[in-house]
Every structure is written in C-alpha cells, then in structure tokens.
Design a protein around this motif. Structure first.
Motif: not given
Length: 114
Positions: A2-14, A17-23, A82-91
């Motif tokens: 069993v394996q769970l792989v997440d991806s899609g992060g990066g740098l975005a401006q306030p 948008s970003l979209k994360l994926s998980c398989i 993730m739309n309308n990203l804010k600095p506090e979403d950094t994590a």
C-alpha cells in the motif's frame, strides 16, 4: 504494497491557485475516508478537508469557499483545488487515508508569498 503519494505543491502568489493530487494504491479505494491535512513548524497537523467514498465533504472554516476537495474512485485519486490562496495557507500538506488504520503521504510544500 500500500502506497500513498501526494504531489502538486509549490509557490503561489496571494490570490493564486494550486491543485494538489494524491494517489492511493489500495484495492478498495472507495471504502476510505480521504483527507488533506496541513502542518506548519511548531504546530500540530490540522484537518483542511475530507471526503467520504460517496462524496460527502467537510472543510475547515479557514478554507471554506476557497478550497475544493474531490476524488476519483476509478483512478484511486483525491484532489485539493486551492483558490484565492493566502500567506497563512503556507504549510506542508499531507494526504491521509482512513479506514480503521491511517495511511499518510510524504507531504508536499505549499508556499504562498509575493
């Protein structure tokens, strides 16, 4: 295995948008409650959004109206738009699969900064 792989992060401006994926490589994906958590240094992991096999969703108040969780039971995938990203979403964002036991992805960094 069993394996769970997440991806899609990066740098975005306030406001961006970003979209994360998980398989999740498991036989009966639809049985699992799928969640996205996030964690910042020195803090506990917090639940961001969750979705049942039937598509019922729940969100943290801080992301309601901005983030959307979805899943594709055929592809054994879960997504976090993730739309309308804010600095506090950094994590670091972690995918989680729960059905009795818990499985975790390795985490993907999301940084929101101008």
């Amino acid at each position: 295995q069993v394996q769970l792989v997440d991806s899609g992060g990066g740098l975005a401006q306030p406001g961006g948008s970003l979209k994360l994926s998980c398989i999740f490589s498991v036989n009966i994906f639809s049985d699992y409650l799928m969640n996205w958590y996030r964690q910042t240094p020195g803090n506990e992991r917090e639940l961001v959004a969750g979705i049942t096999g039937g598509g019922t969703t729940n969100y943290a108040d801080s992301v309601k109206g901005r983030f959307t969780i979805s899943r594709d039971n055929i592809k054994r995938a879960v997504y976090l738009q993730m739309n309308n990203l804010k600095p506090e979403d950094t994590a670091v964002y972690f995918c989680n699969a729960h059905w009795g036991n818990d499985f975790w992805g390795q985490g993907t960094q999301v940084t929101v900064s101008s």
